[in-house]
Write an enzyme that holds these catalytic residues in place. Structure first.
Site, PDB file in Angstrom:
ATOM      1  N   ASP A 138     -15.429 -11.673  12.517  1.00 56.19           N
ATOM      2  CA  ASP A 138     -14.038 -11.346  12.223  1.00 56.19           C
ATOM      3  C   ASP A 138     -13.592 -10.288  13.238  1.00 56.19           C
ATOM      4  OD1 ASP A 138     -11.639 -10.378  11.342  1.00 56.19           O
ATOM      5  OD2 ASP A 138     -12.267 -10.013   9.274  1.00 56.19           O
ATOM      6  N   TYR A 150       0.814  -1.215   0.000  1.00 53.80           N
ATOM      7  CA  TYR A 150       0.000   0.000   0.000  1.00 53.80           C
ATOM      8  C   TYR A 150       0.850   1.269   0.000  1.00 53.80           C
ATOM      9  CZ  TYR A 150      -3.963  -3.068   0.941  1.00 53.80           C
ATOM     10  OH  TYR A 150      -4.922  -4.044   0.846  1.00 53.80           O
ATOM     11  N   LYS A 203      -4.137  -9.650  14.624  1.00 54.42           N
ATOM     12  CA  LYS A 203      -3.565  -8.350  15.010  1.00 54.42           C
ATOM     13  C   LYS A 203      -3.069  -8.241  16.453  1.00 54.42           C
ATOM     14  CE  LYS A 203      -5.054  -5.675  11.164  1.00 54.42           C
ATOM     15  NZ  LYS A 203      -6.304  -5.558  10.419  1.00 54.42           N
ATOM     16  N   TYR A 244     -14.203  -5.474   5.132  1.00 55.59           N
ATOM     17  CA  TYR A 244     -12.825  -5.802   4.777  1.00 55.59           C
ATOM     18  C   TYR A 244     -12.407  -7.006   5.621  1.00 55.59           C
ATOM     19  CZ  TYR A 244      -7.822  -5.880   4.257  1.00 55.59           C
ATOM     20  OH  TYR A 244      -6.540  -6.298   4.005  1.00 55.59           O
TER      21      TYR A 244
HETATM   22  C1  LIG Z   1      -6.502  -6.366   9.061  1.00 54.37           C
HETATM   23  C2  LIG Z   1      -7.729  -7.170   8.980  1.00 54.37           C
HETATM   24  C3  LIG Z   1      -7.722  -8.427   8.348  1.00 54.37           C
HETATM   25  C4  LIG Z   1      -6.515  -8.957   7.628  1.00 54.37           C
HETATM   26  O1  LIG Z   1      -5.476  -9.194   8.509  1.00 54.37           O
HETATM   27  P1  LIG Z   1      -3.983  -9.343   7.935  1.00 54.37           P
HETATM   28  O2  LIG Z   1      -3.178  -9.747   9.125  1.00 54.37           O
HETATM   29  O3  LIG Z   1      -3.598  -7.977   7.409  1.00 54.37           O
HETATM   30  O4  LIG Z   1      -4.008 -10.360   6.859  1.00 54.37           O
HETATM   31  C5  LIG Z   1      -8.902  -9.151   8.354  1.00 54.37           C
HETATM   32  N1  LIG Z   1     -10.002  -8.694   8.950  1.00 54.37           N
HETATM   33  C6  LIG Z   1     -10.043  -7.500   9.569  1.00 54.37           C
HETATM   34  C7  LIG Z   1     -11.304  -7.058  10.238  1.00 54.37           C
HETATM   35  C8  LIG Z   1      -8.904  -6.683   9.595  1.00 54.37           C
HETATM   36  O5  LIG Z   1      -8.967  -5.478  10.187  1.00 54.37           O
END
Ligand SMILES: *Cc1c(COP(=O)(O)O)cnc(C)c1O
Length: 433
Positions: free
Chosen positions: A237, A17, A266, A141
């Site tokens: 998620d 990015y 994360k 996302y």
């Molecule tokens: C960042 C993110 C992802 C992807 O995670 P990566 O470690 O960057 O592959 C998936 N879902 C959500 C809600 C995110 O914020």
């Protein structure tokens, strides 16, 4: 700023990015909420290094535990083998998700989502039902791999691959005022197609990459409840929202109805190492619990359950508790809300949103809102000049700090935001022309 720490994008590395012409800042040290460039310039990490950091940079306790584990066992294949760090971590994760029974490890948020989507599709396959459709929010996302892209918003991130992404039924994001519309869309989808639908995947309460769009827990609770009544698998998620971001340990902790599958990444290692977990109910796992090898979940990465990653995650869990992270988040939230009161009538604000440790301000510009909005570059540079690292999401600026951030540093970020909002009033016409 000393030009020493600013470099033109080097020839060798392809940065994510990042347009190739952009200058890069080389960072050599992190401590608490601060990052230091090679020349010693101190920056406030207002976005927690892509939303990963929760306890501050290079936290000594987590660093120590990583070192100890690395000396003992760095890695071992996880198919057919196990180890104590993975087991200890699973106990800690499931203690926070008592309605789930199994933890599946992987490496990052996208893989956690891939695993969740494959689990939900193969669950039905193993039961002899052909359910192929997934429901998602139209602003979602869920990551950058193909399955994760498929269940994400169709837009700038996915356009070049659109024809290769699998079909998804999109429903509106239930932002304030749209709740009943979304609930109606879900209901009518299930009325028409419930025998074809495998799962509903969602970012609970906050859609991060979409620009920190927020919706309320009552609506989320109802959406999950509708899926349960129709026998549809729900996937939360929590890659961004997990580990306290929204004020509770998980965003779904605000709801009575619980999802069948949860994706974590994360914050899981406190921001130290790439690591992820997908958890599920006994019922989901039971569909795979067979002596028939054709019914196994066909997924596994080389570094699954890496012991050093597990050690970092266990240490981060411990810090979360000993550090009273939820209290720290509540204090950040109170400061955010006080700032909201002060600034909310500013003429440059289109919308202002706050939940837990996350504060987002959508800037009013003559352009349409969105990731490619031109105010983005102006805002990014404006914050950098003030030694604050914050990557706006188009015309949305936000604060999503490590929980250890001081009141003083938050104040500095708020001042920069106020200054930016004033600036926008004077420059918007020239920016958008
Ligand atoms: C960042 C993110 C992802 C992807 O995670 P990566 O470690 O960057 O592959 C998936 N879902 C959500 C809600 C995110 O914020």
């Amino acid at each position: 700023m000393n030009p020493q720490s600013k470099k033109p994008n080097p020839q060798l590395i392809w940065h994510p990015y990042t347009p190739a012409k952009d200058e890069l800042i080389s960072i050599s040290k992190g401590k608490g909420a601060y990052l230091y460039s090679d020349d010693g310039t101190r920056y406030i990490d207002a976005g927690s290094s892509w939303w990963t950091n929760i306890h501050g940079h290079s936290h000594p306790y987590i660093a120590e535990k990583i070192f100890e584990q690395a000396k003992k066992l760095e890695h071992v294949i996880f198919a057919g083998f196990t180890h104590h760090p993975a087991e200890k971590l699973a106990v800690k994760i499931l203690a926070k998700i008592p309605f789930h029974q199994k933890v599946f490890y992987s490496d990052n948020g996208s893989t956690a989502v891939e695993v969740a989507v494959k689990m939900s599709l193969q669950y039905w396959w193993n039961k002899g039902e052909t359910r192929k459709k997934v429901i998602a929010f139209k602003d979602a996302y869920h990551g950058d791999t193909f399955g994760a892209m498929s269940v994400s918003a169709r837009g700038v991130f996915t356009e070049p691959y659109q024809h290769l992404l699998f079909d998804v039924e999109f429903i509106d994001t239930p932002t304030p005022g749209n709740e009943q519309k979304t609930i109606g869309q879900l209901n009518s989808l299930l009325k028409m197609h419930s025998a074809e639908i495998a799962a509903f995947i969602f970012e609970p309460l906050i859609l991060g990459s979409a620009g920190m769009l927020m919706y309320d827990e009552k609506t989320l609770d109802e959406l999950i409840s509708i899926c349960k009544a129709n026998n549809i698998i729900t996937i939360a998620d929590e890659v961004m929202t997990g580990f306290g971001r929204t004020g509770k340990f998980l965003a779904v902790d605000y709801c009575d109805n619980k999802p069948d599958i949860i994706c974590l990444s994360k914050g899981i290692t406190g921001g130290f190492l790439p690591f992820a977990a997908t958890t599920c109910t006994k019922e989901i796992f039971d569909a795979f619990d067979s002596s028939d090898r054709a019914k196994m979940l066909f997924h596994g990465h080389s570094y699954t359950a890496n012991p050093i990653g597990c050690a970092a995650a266990i240490a981060s869990f411990e810090v979360f508790e000993t550090d009273n992270s939820l209290e720290k988040i509540a204090r950040i939230n109170a400061r955010h809300l006080a700032f909201v009161e002060k600034i909310k009538l500013h003429a440059s604000i289109k919308d202002i949103r706050c939940r837990g440790s996350v504060l987002a301000i959508e800037i009013k510009t003559s352009e349409q809102s969105g990731y490619l909005n031109k105010i983005r570059d102006v805002a990014y540079q404006y914050f950098l000049h003030r030694k604050i690292i914050m990557r706006p999401l188009g015309n949305v600026v936000y604060v999503l700090p490590p929980y250890c951030i001081s009141a003083h540093d938050l104040e500095e970020i708020y001042n920069a935001i106020s200054g930016l909002l004033d600036l926008v009033l004077t420059i918007d016409n020239s920016v958008s022309s």
